[in-house]
Write a protein that holds these residues in place. Structure first.
Motif, mmCIF file in Angstrom:
data_model
loop_
_atom_site.group_PDB
_atom_site.id
_atom_site.type_symbol
_atom_site.label_atom_id
_atom_site.label_comp_id
_atom_site.label_asym_id
_atom_site.label_seq_id
_atom_site.Cartn_x
_atom_site.Cartn_y
_atom_site.Cartn_z
ATOM 1 N N MET A 1 0.841 -1.186 0.000
ATOM 2 C CA MET A 1 0.000 0.000 0.000
ATOM 3 C C MET A 1 0.881 1.243 0.000
ATOM 4 N N ASP A 2 0.658 2.170 -0.950
ATOM 5 C CA ASP A 2 1.464 3.382 -0.979
ATOM 6 C C ASP A 2 0.950 4.368 0.072
ATOM 7 N N PHE A 3 1.722 5.453 0.285
ATOM 8 C CA PHE A 3 1.390 6.358 1.381
ATOM 9 C C PHE A 3 0.028 7.028 1.217
ATOM 10 N N PRO A 4 -0.309 7.584 0.051
ATOM 11 C CA PRO A 4 -1.629 8.214 -0.070
ATOM 12 C C PRO A 4 -2.766 7.275 0.298
ATOM 13 N N ILE A 35 -2.023 15.441 -0.527
ATOM 14 C CA ILE A 35 -1.245 14.303 -0.022
ATOM 15 C C ILE A 35 -1.937 12.995 -0.397
ATOM 16 N N GLU A 36 -3.243 12.940 -0.223
ATOM 17 C CA GLU A 36 -3.975 11.697 -0.467
ATOM 18 C C GLU A 36 -4.095 11.361 -1.949
ATOM 19 N N THR A 37 -3.912 12.333 -2.808
ATOM 20 C CA THR A 37 -3.932 12.059 -4.248
ATOM 21 C C THR A 37 -2.539 11.925 -4.829
ATOM 22 N N GLY A 38 -1.504 12.058 -3.970
ATOM 23 C CA GLY A 38 -0.130 11.916 -4.427
ATOM 24 C C GLY A 38 0.441 13.150 -5.087
ATOM 25 N N ARG A 39 -0.288 14.257 -5.057
ATOM 26 C CA ARG A 39 0.203 15.493 -5.674
ATOM 27 C C ARG A 39 1.211 16.215 -4.789
ATOM 28 N N SER A 40 1.231 15.849 -3.493
ATOM 29 C CA SER A 40 2.170 16.458 -2.557
ATOM 30 C C SER A 40 2.795 15.364 -1.708
ATOM 31 N N ARG A 41 4.123 15.422 -1.536
ATOM 32 C CA ARG A 41 4.812 14.428 -0.712
ATOM 33 C C ARG A 41 5.171 15.062 0.631
ATOM 34 N N PRO A 42 4.585 14.579 1.712
ATOM 35 C CA PRO A 42 4.844 15.184 3.030
ATOM 36 C C PRO A 42 6.232 14.846 3.554
ATOM 37 N N GLY A 43 6.787 15.747 4.343
ATOM 38 C CA GLY A 43 8.047 15.468 5.014
ATOM 39 C C GLY A 43 7.826 14.547 6.203
ATOM 40 N N ARG A 44 8.920 14.092 6.762
ATOM 41 C CA ARG A 44 8.827 13.144 7.877
ATOM 42 C C ARG A 44 8.072 13.744 9.062
ATOM 43 N N THR A 45 8.328 15.021 9.359
ATOM 44 C CA THR A 45 7.643 15.661 10.482
ATOM 45 C C THR A 45 6.141 15.685 10.269
#
Length: 242
Positions: A1-4, A35-45
């Motif tokens: 499962m990918d992150f989004p 984030i949920e559509t994969g258009r933005s990649r969140p940082g670790r924080t």
């Protein structure tokens, strides 16, 4: 499962909207959507903050970090490790302090970790194969070779147990040991105290669950201390040996 997908699944399991999660985590609904559509990649924080905002168990927060491509933040230290000596000592004090009433500590899989001396009263007559480590306390309760034959309100107690666990392989196994629960219209997930026949007489026991609320270690966070308390004066007297 990918992150989004993992984030979306976690959010929905907790019945949170994107707006709810945005408000909790101090960001915008638009950002959560990206984030949920994969258009933005969140940082670790941000991933850590999202896990905290959804109040995920530490194990799930680590899984969310891995899905996002980051190393886990929360350690998983073996309970017998010297670094957790203070945890073992605290649990020992609590278990001893609970005497003459039974009390146990279980892990995330409902396997027995520790027990006080009074727990032996509950396991009298139990088949040896159910007491070989790892001892699953839910199986111990409902298996025909376990406590089940001595629980006089087995149907209600079984429903209480099955209501607490996900419908996985263990659920399928346990539900096969007892009549299929059929909750009535007023059922809200609460069962009467467990009524158990013992050599001392019939005990009526209620339970309480204690956790380490501020734990930052997966092992410690997943420990559950379950204390059995007398539901009436007669049971209290029997457990006290009077």
């Amino acid at each position: 499962m990918d992150f989004p997908e993992a984030l979306r699944a976690s959010r929905r399991r907790r019945h949170l909207s994107q707006l709810d999660l945005a408000l909790r985590s101090g960001t915008t609904q638009r950002h959560i959507s990206f984030i949920e559509t994969g258009r933005s990649r969140p940082g670790r924080t941000m991933v850590v903050r999202l896990g905290e905002s959804m109040e995920l168990p530490l194990r799930e927060r680590n899984e969310l970090l891995l899905a996002a491509g980051y190393a886990p933040v929360y350690p998983r230290t073996p309970l017998d490790d010297e670094r957790l000596a203070h945890v073992r000592a605290a649990l020992g004090h609590i278990l001893t302090g609970h005497l003459p009433y039974p009390a146990i500590v279980v892990d995330a899989g409902h396997d027995l970790v520790l027990a006080n001396d009074a727990f032996v009263l509950l396991t009298e007559g139990v088949a040896e194969h159910l007491l070989r480590p790892p001892v699953n306390v839910l199986r111990l309760s409902l298996h025909p070779d376990g406590l089940a034959p001595r629980i006089t309100n087995l149907a209600g107690w079984a429903r209480h147990i099955l209501d607490r666990i996900p419908q996985d392989e263990l659920y399928d196994e346990l539900s096969g040991y007892v009549p299929q629960p059929s909750p009535g219209p007023d059922h809200v997930g609460f069962a009467a105290p467990m009524a158990l026949r013992t050599a001392r007489g019939e005990l009526r026991l209620t339970t309480t669950i204690t956790t380490f609320a501020t734990a930052l270690d997966v092992t410690v966070a997943e420990l559950r201390l379950e204390a059995f308390l007398p539901a009436d004066p007669a049971t209290a007297a029997l457990l006290a040996g009077s």
